[in-house]
Write a protein that holds these residues in place. Structure first.
Motif, PDB file in Angstrom:
ATOM      1  N   ALA A   7       0.829  -1.205   0.000  1.00 18.73           N
ATOM      2  CA  ALA A   7       0.000   0.000   0.000  1.00 18.73           C
ATOM      3  C   ALA A   7       0.860   1.251   0.000  1.00 18.73           C
ATOM      4  O   ALA A   7       0.557   2.239  -0.664  1.00 18.73           O
ATOM      5  CB  ALA A   7      -0.924  -0.015   1.215  1.00 18.73           C
ATOM      6  N   GLU A   8       1.988   1.214   0.758  1.00 20.49           N
ATOM      7  CA  GLU A   8       2.885   2.366   0.797  1.00 20.49           C
ATOM      8  C   GLU A   8       3.504   2.609  -0.571  1.00 20.49           C
ATOM      9  O   GLU A   8       3.603   3.751  -1.025  1.00 20.49           O
ATOM     10  CB  GLU A   8       3.982   2.133   1.831  1.00 20.49           C
ATOM     11  CG  GLU A   8       4.910   3.334   1.984  1.00 20.49           C
ATOM     12  CD  GLU A   8       5.961   3.111   3.046  1.00 20.49           C
ATOM     13  OE1 GLU A   8       6.548   4.091   3.496  1.00 20.49           O
ATOM     14  OE2 GLU A   8       6.182   1.931   3.417  1.00 20.49           O
ATOM     15  N   PHE A   9       3.907   1.520  -1.241  1.00 17.86           N
ATOM     16  CA  PHE A   9       4.489   1.669  -2.575  1.00 17.86           C
ATOM     17  C   PHE A   9       3.467   2.260  -3.539  1.00 17.86           C
ATOM     18  O   PHE A   9       3.787   3.159  -4.325  1.00 17.86           O
ATOM     19  CB  PHE A   9       4.966   0.319  -3.100  1.00 17.86           C
ATOM     20  CG  PHE A   9       5.465   0.381  -4.519  1.00 17.86           C
ATOM     21  CD1 PHE A   9       6.711   0.898  -4.798  1.00 17.86           C
ATOM     22  CD2 PHE A   9       4.666  -0.052  -5.567  1.00 17.86           C
ATOM     23  CE1 PHE A   9       7.176   0.970  -6.096  1.00 17.86           C
ATOM     24  CE2 PHE A   9       5.118   0.014  -6.869  1.00 17.86           C
ATOM     25  CZ  PHE A   9       6.377   0.524  -7.140  1.00 17.86           C
ATOM     26  N   LEU A 108      -4.497  14.353 -10.353  1.00 19.04           N
ATOM     27  CA  LEU A 108      -4.366  14.206  -8.913  1.00 19.04           C
ATOM     28  C   LEU A 108      -5.586  13.509  -8.326  1.00 19.04           C
ATOM     29  O   LEU A 108      -5.466  12.623  -7.469  1.00 19.04           O
ATOM     30  CB  LEU A 108      -4.183  15.581  -8.260  1.00 19.04           C
ATOM     31  CG  LEU A 108      -3.929  15.611  -6.756  1.00 19.04           C
ATOM     32  CD1 LEU A 108      -2.679  14.816  -6.417  1.00 19.04           C
ATOM     33  CD2 LEU A 108      -3.799  17.043  -6.271  1.00 19.04           C
ATOM     34  N   PHE A 109      -6.770  13.883  -8.818  1.00 21.85           N
ATOM     35  CA  PHE A 109      -8.003  13.245  -8.349  1.00 21.85           C
ATOM     36  C   PHE A 109      -8.012  11.763  -8.712  1.00 21.85           C
ATOM     37  O   PHE A 109      -8.358  10.902  -7.889  1.00 21.85           O
ATOM     38  CB  PHE A 109      -9.217  13.944  -8.964  1.00 21.85           C
ATOM     39  CG  PHE A 109     -10.528  13.297  -8.609  1.00 21.85           C
ATOM     40  CD1 PHE A 109     -11.145  13.569  -7.396  1.00 21.85           C
ATOM     41  CD2 PHE A 109     -11.139  12.411  -9.482  1.00 21.85           C
ATOM     42  CE1 PHE A 109     -12.351  12.967  -7.060  1.00 21.85           C
ATOM     43  CE2 PHE A 109     -12.340  11.811  -9.164  1.00 21.85           C
ATOM     44  CZ  PHE A 109     -12.946  12.082  -7.947  1.00 21.85           C
ATOM     45  N   ILE A 110      -7.626  11.458  -9.945  1.00 26.90           N
ATOM     46  CA  ILE A 110      -7.599  10.059 -10.385  1.00 26.90           C
ATOM     47  C   ILE A 110      -6.584   9.266  -9.561  1.00 26.90           C
ATOM     48  O   ILE A 110      -6.841   8.115  -9.168  1.00 26.90           O
ATOM     49  CB  ILE A 110      -7.269   9.976 -11.886  1.00 26.90           C
ATOM     50  CG1 ILE A 110      -8.409  10.582 -12.704  1.00 26.90           C
ATOM     51  CG2 ILE A 110      -7.002   8.541 -12.308  1.00 26.90           C
ATOM     52  CD1 ILE A 110      -8.100  10.718 -14.178  1.00 26.90           C
ATOM     53  N   SER A 111      -5.439   9.877  -9.280  1.00 24.19           N
ATOM     54  CA  SER A 111      -4.417   9.194  -8.488  1.00 24.19           C
ATOM     55  C   SER A 111      -4.903   8.924  -7.067  1.00 24.19           C
ATOM     56  O   SER A 111      -4.682   7.834  -6.522  1.00 24.19           O
ATOM     57  CB  SER A 111      -3.139  10.034  -8.449  1.00 24.19           C
ATOM     58  OG  SER A 111      -2.607  10.209  -9.744  1.00 24.19           O
ATOM     59  N   ALA A 112      -5.558   9.918  -6.473  1.00 20.91           N
ATOM     60  CA  ALA A 112      -6.080   9.739  -5.115  1.00 20.91           C
ATOM     61  C   ALA A 112      -7.141   8.652  -5.087  1.00 20.91           C
ATOM     62  O   ALA A 112      -7.170   7.806  -4.182  1.00 20.91           O
ATOM     63  CB  ALA A 112      -6.650  11.057  -4.599  1.00 20.91           C
ATOM     64  N   ALA A 113      -8.020   8.655  -6.094  1.00 20.27           N
ATOM     65  CA  ALA A 113      -9.047   7.622  -6.181  1.00 20.27           C
ATOM     66  C   ALA A 113      -8.415   6.244  -6.382  1.00 20.27           C
ATOM     67  O   ALA A 113      -8.892   5.240  -5.831  1.00 20.27           O
ATOM     68  CB  ALA A 113     -10.010   7.937  -7.319  1.00 20.27           C
ATOM     69  N   SER A 114      -7.328   6.203  -7.157  1.00 16.96           N
ATOM     70  CA  SER A 114      -6.645   4.934  -7.385  1.00 16.96           C
ATOM     71  C   SER A 114      -6.034   4.400  -6.099  1.00 16.96           C
ATOM     72  O   SER A 114      -6.069   3.187  -5.842  1.00 16.96           O
ATOM     73  CB  SER A 114      -5.549   5.112  -8.441  1.00 16.96           C
ATOM     74  OG  SER A 114      -6.097   5.529  -9.678  1.00 16.96           O
ATOM     75  N   ILE A 115      -5.488   5.303  -5.282  1.00 16.77           N
ATOM     76  CA  ILE A 115      -4.926   4.882  -4.004  1.00 16.77           C
ATOM     77  C   ILE A 115      -6.023   4.306  -3.113  1.00 16.77           C
ATOM     78  O   ILE A 115      -5.857   3.273  -2.455  1.00 16.77           O
ATOM     79  CB  ILE A 115      -4.234   6.065  -3.310  1.00 16.77           C
ATOM     80  CG1 ILE A 115      -2.863   6.300  -3.937  1.00 16.77           C
ATOM     81  CG2 ILE A 115      -4.070   5.810  -1.813  1.00 16.77           C
ATOM     82  CD1 ILE A 115      -1.892   5.159  -3.741  1.00 16.77           C
ATOM     83  N   SER A 116      -7.174   4.968  -3.085  1.00 18.38           N
ATOM     84  CA  SER A 116      -8.284   4.474  -2.272  1.00 18.38           C
ATOM     85  C   SER A 116      -8.716   3.089  -2.739  1.00 18.38           C
ATOM     86  O   SER A 116      -8.923   2.176  -1.930  1.00 18.38           O
ATOM     87  CB  SER A 116      -9.472   5.441  -2.337  1.00 18.38           C
ATOM     88  OG  SER A 116      -9.154   6.678  -1.722  1.00 18.38           O
ATOM     89  N   ALA A 118      -6.944   0.880  -4.571  1.00 15.18           N
ATOM     90  CA  ALA A 118      -5.876  -0.113  -4.395  1.00 15.18           C
ATOM     91  C   ALA A 118      -5.748  -0.546  -2.937  1.00 15.18           C
ATOM     92  O   ALA A 118      -5.606  -1.741  -2.642  1.00 15.18           O
ATOM     93  CB  ALA A 118      -4.554   0.460  -4.900  1.00 15.18           C
ATOM     94  N   THR A 119      -5.788   0.406  -2.024  1.00 17.49           N
ATOM     95  CA  THR A 119      -5.667   0.044  -0.609  1.00 17.49           C
ATOM     96  C   THR A 119      -6.930  -0.650  -0.107  1.00 17.49           C
ATOM     97  O   THR A 119      -6.857  -1.476   0.813  1.00 17.49           O
ATOM     98  CB  THR A 119      -5.379   1.288   0.252  1.00 17.49           C
ATOM     99  OG1 THR A 119      -6.371   2.307   0.004  1.00 17.49           O
ATOM    100  CG2 THR A 119      -4.011   1.852  -0.074  1.00 17.49           C
TER     101      THR A 119
END
Length: 260
Positions: A7-9, A108-116, A118-119
């Motif tokens: 998740a950190e990666f 940035l929004f897409i990246s943040a959503a992707s992090i949510s 993925a985690t």
């Protein structure tokens, strides 16, 4: 690789992708002073994470709630987040439209959503729903109109920080538990950034640009060159440093166990 490391990666990778379109990296003429400023934050961050890794593998013992480590983390966040507002101001003075900003915001929004996402798939009981990427996205939208008036922006930011540290007006101790009672969110999360007082730090950033700190001359010697290099390549360093440090400490621990 554990779920936490995975998740950190993913968080580092998404932050690197999203910040590739940051205004800091769109200017054709870089500021050595701003690079050194950001490079200092990178160096401190590496020291912080290296000590964290040593603690994880039993080479150090300390509490992350000790005042020293709390203030150390706050210093790092202050340098990084003030640079966000600072670079926003300098970019506004060079750009004629908002196309680049909105392109960055979308990524940035897409990246943040992707992090949510993925985690959530990797650690559904601790998934990130408002981490550093989410905060930067919201803070960027809030700061941009303020950055046009840097003095007012800085006064607003200073007021927020002062109120947070001198009163309880901006403290919401039950907000987290209240939200999780009504919204199906986990009680624990791998990363969370509360808006206060950090939005105040971002709002102070434009004043540094207004004062032309990025135009300050810098002497040329080894330490300055190293810090400027780290600031110039802050994103890939940010992306890779913890994985490298963690692996080195883990390997050292393994060698010691084999020898004893």
């Amino acid at each position: 690789m554990s779920i936490g490391m995975m998740a950190e990666f993913l968080s580092y990778y998404s932050l690197w992708i999203s910040m590739q379109t940051s205004p800091v990296y769109e200017s054709t003429k870089r500021s050595v002073f701003l690079d050194v400023y950001r490079g200092s934050a990178v160096l401190l961050m590496m020291i912080f994470h290296f000590c964290w890794d040593l603690r994880t593998f039993g080479f150090m013992e300390y509490s992350i709630y000790d005042p020293f480590w709390v203030y150390f983390r706050s210093l790092i966040l202050t340098l990084f987040l003030s640079a966000v507002g600072w670079s926003t101001y300098t970019s506004l003075t060079k750009m004629k439209g908002n196309t680049s900003f909105w392109r960055r915001d979308s990524k940035l929004f897409i990246s943040a959503a992707s992090i949510s996402l993925a985690t959530y798939l990797a650690a559904p009981n601790q998934w990130i729903y408002f981490g550093i990427l989410h905060f930067i996205f919201v803070a960027s939208l809030i700061t941009r109109p303020f950055a046009k008036w840097p003095i007012s922006s800085a006064l607003t930011g200073a007021a927020i920080i002062t109120l947070y540290h001198s009163t309880n007006w901006l403290h919401f101790p039950n907000a987290f538990s209240t939200i999780t009672d009504y919204v199906p969110l986990p009680q624990r999360t791998l990363d969370i950034v509360f808006p206060f007082p950090w939005i105040g730090v971002v709002l102070i950033g434009p004043l540094l640009g207004y004062l032309n700190w990025h135009k300050c001359p810098m002497p040329s010697f080894l330490l300055i060159e190293v810090l400027a290099f780290m600031g110039r390549f802050a994103l890939p360093i940010y992306l890779l440093h913890q994985l490298v440090l963690f692996a080195l400490v883990a390997a050292f621990k393994m060698v010691l166990e084999l020898l004893t």
